[in-house]
Design a protein around this motif. Structure first.
Motif, short mmCIF file in Angstrom:
data_model
loop_
_atom_site.label_atom_id
_atom_site.label_comp_id
_atom_site.label_asym_id
_atom_site.label_seq_id
_atom_site.Cartn_x
_atom_site.Cartn_y
_atom_site.Cartn_z
N SER A 275 0.83 -1.21 0.00
CA SER A 275 0.00 0.00 0.00
C SER A 275 0.86 1.25 0.00
CB SER A 275 -0.95 0.10 1.19
OG SER A 275 -1.16 -1.10 1.79
N PHE A 276 1.98 1.19 0.71
CA PHE A 276 2.86 2.36 0.72
C PHE A 276 3.30 2.67 -0.71
CE2 PHE A 276 6.96 4.49 0.91
CZ PHE A 276 6.71 5.51 1.82
N THR A 277 3.70 1.62 -1.43
CA THR A 277 4.19 1.80 -2.80
C THR A 277 3.08 2.28 -3.73
OG1 THR A 277 5.98 0.25 -2.45
CG2 THR A 277 5.30 0.58 -4.73
N THR A 278 1.90 1.76 -3.56
CA THR A 278 0.78 2.24 -4.38
C THR A 278 0.56 3.73 -4.13
OG1 THR A 278 -0.24 0.09 -4.18
CG2 THR A 278 -1.66 1.87 -4.93
N GLY A 279 0.60 4.13 -2.86
CA GLY A 279 0.43 5.55 -2.51
C GLY A 279 1.54 6.40 -3.10
N PHE A 280 2.75 5.89 -3.10
CA PHE A 280 3.91 6.61 -3.62
C PHE A 280 3.82 6.71 -5.15
CE2 PHE A 280 8.50 6.94 -4.70
CZ PHE A 280 8.86 8.00 -3.89
N THR A 281 3.52 5.59 -5.79
CA THR A 281 3.45 5.57 -7.27
C THR A 281 2.36 6.52 -7.77
OG1 THR A 281 4.01 3.23 -7.13
CG2 THR A 281 3.36 4.04 -9.28
N ASP A 282 1.28 6.58 -7.04
CA ASP A 282 0.16 7.44 -7.43
C ASP A 282 0.59 8.88 -7.72
OD1 ASP A 282 -1.93 5.79 -7.59
OD2 ASP A 282 -2.91 6.38 -5.71
#
Ligand code: GTP
Ligand code: MG
Length: 287
Positions: A275-282
């Motif tokens: 989830s952290f990475t999804t938030g960052f990639t967004d």
């Protein structure tokens, strides 16, 4: 889908968006610039860019970033009481993180006891006591100026006698360069083991997220000093340096357990790489 990290990464995202234009893909040059801006260390930027299939799409970046993060299997907690010693430099957020963890554990139905082991800083005991009152959690505290090892011993003995599930012990802020304070911390660790075999079961290092990747060296020194089992990264809400988490995690190979997202007892989230990475990639692909 709602992503809990998105809000925490708002400042990081703002900085990334100021560099990356709205598009389905992102060029290597701009990606590099935005990652540098997010305080990711160049080692990780290079590794990521070398692995990334071009053109960089959302999915490819997401996958590449996730690959940077070491995978950790959370081990089940079987010890009772489970003793956690909270360590870090001055002002990192140790005491507040203890309050947040205590609140979390309590909400999970566990019994908790706090140990006011920062016997050094004026008002530190009062600060933790205020949290204990607010959260309605028992605390073992001594007058200021006492011996932190003795306090840790008493807290563990008291927690064991009461049969609590978790004991959280605060420590004074210290720099890894202060030799006497390093020795004091080693003594606290030894004495915890005398109070209860195997304690402290977790030595949690609290890092100030606004320091970004410069916290890596600090963490290394603490790790050498006493052996760090897990990390909590605070104040991520107040910084654009969210990309540093990738370097901190990859270079230290110590699991990041918690992320601090504000100043209240509820402002703590479990770190989750996906989830952290999804938030960052967004942030790179504005919608
Ligand atoms: N925005 C934000 N502020 C935080 C967070 N964690 C801690 N703080 C604030 O940072 C300041 C220092 O927090 P403390 O918990 O007292 O830090 P400490 O490491 O115990 O400090 P010392 O005991 O002096 O070494 C306080 O004003 C906290 O409210 C966080 O995740 N986000
Ligand atoms: Mg403190």
């Amino acid at each position: 889908m709602f992503n809990i990290f998105k809000q925490t990464l708002a400042k990081t995202a703002q900085s990334i968006r100021s560099i990356i234009p709205k598009s389905e893909t992102v060029s290597v040059e701009l990606l590099e610039e935005a990652l540098i801006g997010s305080d990711m260390d160049y080692d990780e930027i290079e590794t990521l860019i070398n692995r990334l299939v071009q053109p960089s799409t959302r999915n490819r970046l997401d996958y590449g970033l996730l690959e940077l993060l070491p995978a950790f299997e959370p081990s089940e907690i079987t010890q009772k009481p489970f003793v956690e010693l909270i360590i870090g430099v001055n002002g990192a957020g140790k005491t507040t993180t203890i309050a947040k963890m205590a609140n979390r554990y309590k909400n999970e139905g566990k019994t908790v006891l706090l140990g006011a082991g920062d016997t050094f800083r004026a008002a530190a005991v009062e600060q933790l006591k205020a949290w204990a009152t607010k959260l309605d959690i028992p605390i073992v505290a001594a007058a200021n100026g006492g011996d932190p090892s003795a306090l840790a011993f008493d807290a563990i003995a008291s927690g064991a006698a009461r049969g609590v599930d978790r004991i959280l012990i605060d420590t004074a802020g210290r720099l890894h360069t202060q030799k006497n304070l390093a020795e004091e911390l080693r003594k606290v660790v030894r004495v915890c083991g005398k109070a209860l075999e195997g304690a402290p079961h977790r030595k949690l290092l609290v890092l100030d997220g606004t320091q970004g990747r410069s916290a890596i060296n600090q963490a290394r020194e603490f790790h050498e000093m006493v052996g760090i089992d897990a990390l909590a990264i605070t104040k991520l809400d107040g910084t654009a340096k969210g990309g540093a988490i990738y370097s901190i995690s990859r270079q230290l190979q110590i699991p990041v357990l918690f992320i601090g997202t504000g100043e209240t007892a509820a402002d703590l989230i479990d770190f989750d790489a996906k989830s952290f990475t999804t938030g960052f990639t967004d942030a790179f692909f504005q919608s």
